[in-house]
Design an enzyme around this catalytic site. Sequence first.
Site, PDB file in Angstrom:
ATOM      1  N   SER A 138       4.118   4.539  16.841  1.00  0.00           N
ATOM      2  CA  SER A 138       2.816   5.804  17.131  1.00  0.00           C
ATOM      3  C   SER A 138       1.806   5.012  18.308  1.00  0.00           C
ATOM      4  CB  SER A 138       1.819   5.457  16.050  1.00  0.00           C
ATOM      5  OG  SER A 138       0.841   6.184  16.164  1.00  0.00           O
ATOM      6  N   TYR A 151      -3.155   0.721   9.556  1.00  0.00           N
ATOM      7  CA  TYR A 151      -1.912   1.792  10.024  1.00  0.00           C
ATOM      8  C   TYR A 151      -1.661   0.897  11.653  1.00  0.00           C
ATOM      9  CZ  TYR A 151       0.763   5.766  11.018  1.00  0.00           C
ATOM     10  OH  TYR A 151       1.387   6.577  12.216  1.00  0.00           O
TER      11      TYR A 151
HETATM   12  P1  NAD Z   1       6.572  11.732   6.305  1.00  0.00           P
HETATM   13  O1  NAD Z   1       5.186  11.406   5.259  1.00  0.00           O
HETATM   14  O2  NAD Z   1       6.382  13.414   6.029  1.00  0.00           O
HETATM   15  O3  NAD Z   1       7.789  11.728   6.097  1.00  0.00           O
HETATM   16  C1  NAD Z   1       7.888   9.805   5.920  1.00  0.00           C
HETATM   17  C2  NAD Z   1       8.988  10.113   5.103  1.00  0.00           C
HETATM   18  O4  NAD Z   1       9.107   8.414   4.544  1.00  0.00           O
HETATM   19  C3  NAD Z   1       9.619  10.434   3.913  1.00  0.00           C
HETATM   20  O5  NAD Z   1      10.698  10.647   4.027  1.00  0.00           O
HETATM   21  C4  NAD Z   1       9.003   9.584   2.928  1.00  0.00           C
HETATM   22  O6  NAD Z   1      10.318   9.685   1.631  1.00  0.00           O
HETATM   23  C5  NAD Z   1       9.714   8.264   3.192  1.00  0.00           C
HETATM   24  N1  NAD Z   1       8.884   6.818   2.861  1.00  0.00           N
HETATM   25  C6  NAD Z   1       7.810   7.316   2.202  1.00  0.00           C
HETATM   26  N2  NAD Z   1       7.305   5.807   1.776  1.00  0.00           N
HETATM   27  C7  NAD Z   1       8.734   5.365   1.504  1.00  0.00           C
HETATM   28  C8  NAD Z   1       8.938   3.526   1.013  1.00  0.00           C
HETATM   29  N3  NAD Z   1       8.572   3.291   0.284  1.00  0.00           N
HETATM   30  N4  NAD Z   1       9.939   3.462   0.995  1.00  0.00           N
HETATM   31  C9  NAD Z   1      11.104   4.405   1.368  1.00  0.00           C
HETATM   32  N5  NAD Z   1      10.822   5.551   2.197  1.00  0.00           N
HETATM   33  C10 NAD Z   1       9.404   5.996   2.181  1.00  0.00           C
HETATM   34  O7  NAD Z   1       5.200  11.556   7.638  1.00  0.00           O
HETATM   35  P2  NAD Z   1       5.643  11.494   9.134  1.00  0.00           P
HETATM   36  O8  NAD Z   1       4.545  12.148   9.149  1.00  0.00           O
HETATM   37  O9  NAD Z   1       7.375  11.988   9.348  1.00  0.00           O
HETATM   38  O10 NAD Z   1       6.149  10.286   9.333  1.00  0.00           O
HETATM   39  C11 NAD Z   1       7.550   9.414  10.034  1.00  0.00           C
HETATM   40  C12 NAD Z   1       7.190   8.119  11.178  1.00  0.00           C
HETATM   41  O11 NAD Z   1       6.014   8.544  12.264  1.00  0.00           O
HETATM   42  C13 NAD Z   1       5.714   7.289  10.263  1.00  0.00           C
HETATM   43  O12 NAD Z   1       6.554   5.605  10.430  1.00  0.00           O
HETATM   44  C14 NAD Z   1       4.389   7.441  10.961  1.00  0.00           C
HETATM   45  O13 NAD Z   1       3.626   6.755  11.221  1.00  0.00           O
HETATM   46  C15 NAD Z   1       4.992   8.085  11.931  1.00  0.00           C
HETATM   47  N6  NAD Z   1       4.151   8.852  12.885  1.00  0.00           N
HETATM   48  C16 NAD Z   1       3.427  10.011  12.701  1.00  0.00           C
HETATM   49  C17 NAD Z   1       3.047  10.720  13.288  1.00  0.00           C
HETATM   50  C18 NAD Z   1       2.450  11.850  12.751  1.00  0.00           C
HETATM   51  O14 NAD Z   1       1.071  12.718  13.503  1.00  0.00           O
HETATM   52  N7  NAD Z   1       2.635  13.058  11.894  1.00  0.00           N
HETATM   53  C19 NAD Z   1       2.116  10.456  14.180  1.00  0.00           C
HETATM   54  C20 NAD Z   1       2.870   9.167  14.839  1.00  0.00           C
HETATM   55  C21 NAD Z   1       3.375   8.548  13.762  1.00  0.00           C
END
Ligand code: NAD
Length: 256
Positions: A138, A151
């Site tokens: 991130s 985080y």
């Molecule tokens: P999201 O909530 O849409 O997806 C998260 C995924 O992780 C889902 O499939 C969920 O079921 C799974 N998950 C959660 N806890 C889990 C566990 N204990 N075991 C197995 N699977 C689990 O979120 P996202 O925004 O797509 O995030 C995905 C990644 O991207 C994360 O690592 C997040 O930190 C990172 N990220 C997101 C953003 C953003 O703006 N959305 C920005 C930077 C980084």
Amino acid sequence: MLKGKTALVTGSTSGIGLGIAKALAAQGANVMLNGFGDVEAAKAEVAAFGVRVGYHGADMSQPGQIEAMVQACEAEFGAVDVLVNNAGIQHVAPVESFPVDRWDAIIAINLSSVFHATRAALPGMKARGWGRIINVASVHGLVASAQKSAYVAAKHGVVGLTKVVALETATTPVTCNAICPGWVLTPLVQKQVDARAVAEGVSVEEAKKRLLSEKEPSQQFTTPEELGAMAVFMCSPAAANLRGTAINMDGGWVAQ
Ligand code: NAD
């Protein structure tokens, strides 16, 4: 480009993970999905690319289950050629009132899972002579924001771990890199948008604008499709010597 290869994408039932899984499938990779929620819908979206799709329900806070997931992928598909460490959660609170159980969960799911999946998948990649480890970190792996202690600590850890794995694999055909998105409008961020709309008494659309204008100079969300395209590039021959990078796709967030 990835026909005959298998990608294991953690947290791929939603958001960025699903976007990356679809982009890799579009290149011909078979995919093992992981995560909670609507598993059948995610499987159908990826299977639409005509590849084999599997699923493992490992909880990424549980080292034993992570190891079993990697073994299951190797048993079912013969390999984990591309490992995308993507599963992640968020909790927002000041450090002095940050719930201890949320700290532990975020460190386990966002950071330690990357270590556990990597250590399980790496020997097979080395033995087969090809591998790509892609860590979804991130911008919070590069800079901080208030109220996100766990985080930010976890994501800085992911960027550091990415560098170590890249160094340890530097003379092999296995690479390890991180992608550092800014705001992406997934369920994880929608929760923060909704909370802001309530707290500030504004519409959800206005809350989105305020969120973007605070940090993201482009005023645009990065999309799961754009992140998928970066993952595909990291798997391409052009990226064979891309090692230990943390590439920010953040609308200029960390350029400030
Ligand atoms: P999201 O909530 O849409 O997806 C998260 C995924 O992780 C889902 O499939 C969920 O079921 C799974 N998950 C959660 N806890 C889990 C566990 N204990 N075991 C197995 N699977 C689990 O979120 P996202 O925004 O797509 O995030 C995905 C990644 O991207 C994360 O690592 C997040 O930190 C990172 N990220 C997101 C953003 C953003 O703006 N959305 C920005 C930077 C980084």
